[in-house]
Design a protein around this motif. Structure first.
Motif, PDB file in Angstrom:
ATOM      1  N   THR A 176       0.846  -1.193   0.000  1.00 24.39           N
ATOM      2  CA  THR A 176       0.000   0.000   0.000  1.00 24.39           C
ATOM      3  C   THR A 176       0.887   1.252   0.000  1.00 24.39           C
ATOM      4  N   PRO A 177       0.362   2.381  -0.501  1.00 25.20           N
ATOM      5  CA  PRO A 177       1.195   3.590  -0.616  1.00 25.20           C
ATOM      6  C   PRO A 177       1.774   4.082   0.702  1.00 25.20           C
ATOM      7  N   ASN A 178       1.158   3.725   1.833  1.00 24.98           N
ATOM      8  CA  ASN A 178       1.643   4.231   3.122  1.00 24.98           C
ATOM      9  C   ASN A 178       2.762   3.369   3.710  1.00 24.98           C
ATOM     10  N   LEU A 418      10.789  12.287  14.541  1.00 20.32           N
ATOM     11  CA  LEU A 418       9.580  12.652  15.273  1.00 20.32           C
ATOM     12  C   LEU A 418       9.488  11.827  16.548  1.00 20.32           C
ATOM     13  N   SER A 419       9.106  12.483  17.629  1.00 18.45           N
ATOM     14  CA  SER A 419       8.912  11.804  18.907  1.00 18.45           C
ATOM     15  C   SER A 419       7.434  11.872  19.268  1.00 18.45           C
ATOM     16  N   ILE A 420       6.854  10.710  19.607  1.00 17.94           N
ATOM     17  CA  ILE A 420       5.426  10.618  19.911  1.00 17.94           C
ATOM     18  C   ILE A 420       5.247   9.956  21.268  1.00 17.94           C
ATOM     19  N   PRO A 465      13.168   7.010  10.397  1.00 16.52           N
ATOM     20  CA  PRO A 465      12.912   7.738   9.149  1.00 16.52           C
ATOM     21  C   PRO A 465      12.317   6.879   8.039  1.00 16.52           C
ATOM     22  N   HIS A 466      12.464   5.552   8.148  1.00 16.64           N
ATOM     23  CA  HIS A 466      11.901   4.714   7.083  1.00 16.64           C
ATOM     24  C   HIS A 466      10.399   4.514   7.238  1.00 16.64           C
ATOM     25  N   ARG A 467       9.773   5.121   8.269  1.00 16.27           N
ATOM     26  CA  ARG A 467       8.326   5.003   8.454  1.00 16.27           C
ATOM     27  C   ARG A 467       7.664   6.392   8.438  1.00 16.27           C
ATOM     28  N   GLU A 471       2.728   9.275  12.202  1.00 20.18           N
ATOM     29  CA  GLU A 471       2.766  10.697  12.550  1.00 20.18           C
ATOM     30  C   GLU A 471       2.096  11.011  13.874  1.00 20.18           C
ATOM     31  N   ARG A 472       1.207  10.130  14.370  1.00 18.07           N
ATOM     32  CA  ARG A 472       0.421  10.434  15.563  1.00 18.07           C
ATOM     33  C   ARG A 472       0.400   9.235  16.499  1.00 18.07           C
ATOM     34  N   GLU A 473      -0.129   9.454  17.684  1.00 16.43           N
ATOM     35  CA  GLU A 473      -0.233   8.379  18.660  1.00 16.43           C
ATOM     36  C   GLU A 473      -1.036   7.220  18.106  1.00 16.43           C
ATOM     37  N   VAL A 474      -2.137   7.526  17.417  1.00 17.08           N
ATOM     38  CA  VAL A 474      -2.994   6.464  16.912  1.00 17.08           C
ATOM     39  C   VAL A 474      -2.274   5.623  15.858  1.00 17.08           C
ATOM     40  N   ASP A 475      -1.317   6.207  15.123  1.00 18.08           N
ATOM     41  CA  ASP A 475      -0.547   5.439  14.151  1.00 18.08           C
ATOM     42  C   ASP A 475       0.332   4.399  14.848  1.00 18.08           C
ATOM     43  N   VAL A 476       0.924   4.782  15.972  1.00 23.46           N
ATOM     44  CA  VAL A 476       1.728   3.822  16.737  1.00 23.46           C
ATOM     45  C   VAL A 476       0.833   2.716  17.289  1.00 23.46           C
TER      46      VAL A 476
END
Length: 824
Positions: A176-178, A418-420, A465-467, A471-476
């Protein structure tokens, strides 16, 4: 994205068979589309020892071989190869073995080796050539093995031991593109590492910061930093361009790439290994030993590696040397600097290009390459130096080159990680289950996320960086879910949702019931445009046929898109005819169509939501052609009026709408030859008829075209409530059937007679219908005979007296109402 199973195992220990691994990846969000077995040899091929070779008694070019395959008795095998000789060790396909044989036209065909008689002599196997085993294209003779090859050993085991060639499996993943990280073997290996709790192994690459001597061999400058965030160049001198070693060619061939030469093959290998596209320039062909990265200021022509001159739009990101363009950034290199057999010194390019820029360029040129596919999704912005040095070190090993200094690294826009902060309690709430914290931490770290435990059940996650998709908490939390396993998340008992939505409204249940039946009758549901030209709309607003179903004038739009779409449709029929015309023009002449949709007229008398306009939902059918496909046991016939009227009657019966009156209309109008109007409680609810021949011809339709259009809105208002519908058990008692034939006027329609029969038959009459119409002189001038069947049933055994009484009542009503005579 094609992943080699054997290649993947270089980075993580995979013990699961390919099928289990595919299921594991699919459940983790990397959907596996296919698994293909390649390489190796088929089961059933063993090492044989040719004991003797004799001439075939009836064929000069064939020999009869006695071959020891490790069994109790040697096999007799007929062979046509010129190089077969006694004492050889050879691969032998045993009876039952399936081989993929060359077909002589560049393809292959399957062959099962069987026991057979060849020119009268039995053969029990096959001595194979290399092309017959899929090992090469050589068919000059049989494959001769080393003299010490173990007799009877499976040939696949022998081949892997002696040459390293072994069976592989190609796993094709729909990326998938993501998930740009999943466009490489290492990226997939990270997920496998997290899923199997096995460590990830990466090649040991020495990446230095100081370019050293390399800065005297190449100068890199970035003119458009917003389009090129980083450009790394590594110089390798004194390479020898040659064919790649077998292991490297096998890796590339497994995933569908054609080997070129050792330098180019290495750049492709690293791209599929880590996901970073590379390009190799012939350093001696670069003017002034310079690399300049910038966008074109106007249309530009450029000849790419595929020998095509391309017109590049303004703003295309290009790689230039000191005097000219040498590559389309992120898409394809140019002929003027490509690596050739004469290349000695190589510049390895490894860069990060803006995904949007590469996507625009690839789309404008209609050119998608393996490199642009990855750049469009976003490569790891920190992997450029590692990838370039990995390729350089491989060139030293494979092509005998020497790395000059370190990477020349132009990096105007460094990546900031990025730090989440992730709350474990929030993860549990969203997932509806508790994932153990240590499992969560282990799996996140396995895919490259740095995790630090904080107080209060919080995790501070630094995103690799490869991910770029995280971008957000819900993504983790989504990563936690997929790695834990969606199938391991139990369904909470208090939140179970039924597998279907109960139908509580009459119109919903009626619509669902109708279309489940109609499609079962062979109709195709279509959806047509609600806008027509004004001429077409006026033509089909035929009040003479449709009664008050379409009273008033047509509705035109204030700002028409085109003249062909200037008026709202007053009927569904024009759209169905256009669909039928399209099908006929493409060879489909037997057509059954159904549609529901809104129709519109302008009526100053209409008491509607918008004064002066009438809108309702219509239900329309169209039939043309034959009622069945061609078949030797079936007598074909064209659809006729009885088919369309039968459909309408079935709709009324299905909806349990009773009391419908039928008015036969024999007079032709502009759109109908004849038909039947349907009236319910004094309101016009529909019309069924045969389309006028002129209208059918205008739509390229031959033969009878039957149509029906009904006011679906009015019909729904007459549908009995759901609560009043109940299952009626089929009677266990026998049915009594009687036939009645009446002589009536030749112009008398059978429908009203049937309605009278149903009304007079009483509660015992379960069904009635017409089964014969007969016209002849013996019936009488101007007369015809109409025969009906009547079926009586009850929750008990009926007596003849009960049935006779009902029949007498039917006869009395029909003869009185229609001036009919009962035919004996």
């Amino acid at each position: 994205m094609k992943i080699s199973y054997n290649w993947l195992r270089e980075y993580v220990d995979v013990t699961a068979p390919p099928e289990e691994l595919a299921e594991m990846l699919t459940m983790a969000g990397l959907e596996v589309e296919t698994i293909e077995s390649i390489g190796g040899v088929p089961d059933g091929v063993v090492v044989g020892h040719v004991i003797s070779v004799d001439k075939h008694p009836k064929a000069d070019r064939l020999t009869v071989c006695s071959v020891d395959v490790g069994g109790e008795e040697p096999l007799q095998v007929i062979c046509g190869a010129p190089n077969v000789a006694a004492g050889q060790r050879v691969p032998v396909a045993m009876p039952g073995t399936r081989l993929s044989m060359p077909d002589g036209a560049g393809g292959s065909k399957d062959l099962t080796v069987d026991r057979a008689a060849i020119r009268g002599v039995e053969s029990a196997g096959m001595i194979c050539a290399e092309d017959e085993l899929g090992l090469s294209e050589d068919h000059s003779g049989i494959m001769v093995l080393e003299a010490d090859a173990p007799v009877g050993q499976p040939f696949g085991e022998y081949l892997e031991t002696r040459t390293g060639v072994r069976r592989d499996f190609v796993i094709d993943i729909a990326v998938t593109p993501n998930r740009p990280d999943a466009t490489s073997h290492v990226g997939v290996a990270r997920d496998v590492s997290a899923l199997t709790d096995q460590p990830l192994r990466l090649p040991d690459v020495d990446v230095t910061v100081d370019p050293g001597e390399a800065s005297r061999h190449i100068d890199v400058s970035i003119v458009s930093p917003e389009l090129c965030h980083r450009y790394v160049g590594v110089v390798v001198r004194d390479v020898k361009i040659d064919e790649s070693p077998a292991w490297l060619k096998q890796r590339l061939e497994a995933i569908g790439l054609r080997p070129r030469n050792n330098v180019v093959d290495i750049t492709n290998f690293v791209m599929y290994e880590i996901g970073q596209p590379l390009h190799a320039f012939d350093l001696d062909e670069l003017t002034d030993a310079a690399i300049v990265v910038g966008a074109t200021e106007g249309p530009t022509k450029f000849t790419t590696l595929d020998d095509r001159e391309r017109e590049l739009p303004t703003g295309t990101l290009m790689i230039r040397d000191g005097a000219r363009d040498v590559a389309i950034a992120g898409v394809m290199g140019g002929q003027n600097s490509e690596v050739s057999d004469k290349t000695v010194n190589v510049l390895i390019e490894s860069a990060y290009f803006d995904p949007s820029s590469i996507r625009r360029t690839a789309k404008a040129l209609g050119l998608q390459t393996d490199a642009s596919y990855r750049f469009e999704r976003g490569v790891d912005p920190d992997a450029q130096a590692w990838a370039a040095m990995r390729a350089a070190q491989m060139m030293v090993d494979v092509a005998g080159g020497t790395i000059v200094g370190g990477p020349v690294d132009a990096h105007p826009m460094p990546h900031e990680r990025l730090s989440i902060e992730v709350r474990t309690s929030r993860a549990d709430d969203l997932l509806g289950t508790h994932v153990p914290r240590q499992e969560t931490i282990r799996q996140l770290r396995a895919i490259g996320i740095e995790v630090v435990e904080e107080e209060g059940g919080r995790l501070t996650c630094t995103i690799p960086p490869h991910r770029p998709d995280i971008e957000r908490e819900v993504d983790v939390i989504e990563e936690i879910a997929r790695l834990h396993g969606y199938d391991r998340i139990e369904e909470p008992p208090h939140s179970r949702i039924p597998g279907f939505v109960p139908r509580t409204r009459n119109e919903d249940a009626a619509r669902e019931n109708l279309f489940s039946r109609v499609t079962g009758w062979g109709f195709r549901e279509v959806f047509t445009n609600s806008l027509l030209s004004e001429d077409v709309a006026r033509r089909f607003r035929d009040e003479a046929v449709m009664g008050d179903l379409y009273r008033g004038s047509v509705v035109t739009t204030a700002n028409a898109i085109t003249q062909e779409m200037s008026t709202l449709r007053p009927s569904l029929l024009p759209g169905l005819l256009q669909v039928a015309q399209h099908n006929v023009n493409h060879g489909r002449t037997d057509i059954r169509l159904v549609e529901t949709g809104h129709v519109f007229t302008r009526d100053e008398q209409a008491a509607t939501l918008i004064p002066g306009y009438e809108e309702h939902e219509a239900l329309s059918f169209l039939l043309t052609g034959r009622d069945a496909d061609r078949h030797w046991a079936t007598e074909l016939r064209s659809f006729d009026f009885h088919d369309i009227s039968g459909v309408v009657d079935s709709v009324f019966e299905l909806l349990r709408v009773e009391g419908v009156e039928r008015e036969f209309r024999a007079e032709a109008t502009d759109i109908a030859e004849f038909g039947v109007a349907y009236v319910l409680s004094g309101e016009f609810v529909g019309f069924a008829g045969q389309l006028a021949g002129g209208v059918a011809s205008d739509y390229d339709l031959e033969g009878p075209v039957l149509f029906a259009e009904m006011n679906w809105t009015r019909l729904l208002q007459k549908v009995p409530p759901i609560a009043e519908r109940a299952y009626r058990e089929i009677s266990r008692f026998p049915t009594v059937e009687r036939d009645l034939a009446f002589v009536v006027s030749q112009n008398q329609a059978a429908g009203p007679m049937l309605d009278t029969i149903r009304g007079a038959g009483g509660s015992l009459l379960a069904d009635a219908g017409v089964f014969d119409v007969y016209e002849a002189d013996r019936v009488g001038p101007g007369k015809k005979s109409v025969a009906f069947y009547l079926r009586f049933v009850a929750d008990r055994t009926l007596t003849d007296d009960e049935v006779d009484a009902a029949v007498r009542k039917v006869v009395a009503e029909v003869t009185r109402s229609f001036d009919a005579d009962l035919r004996e």
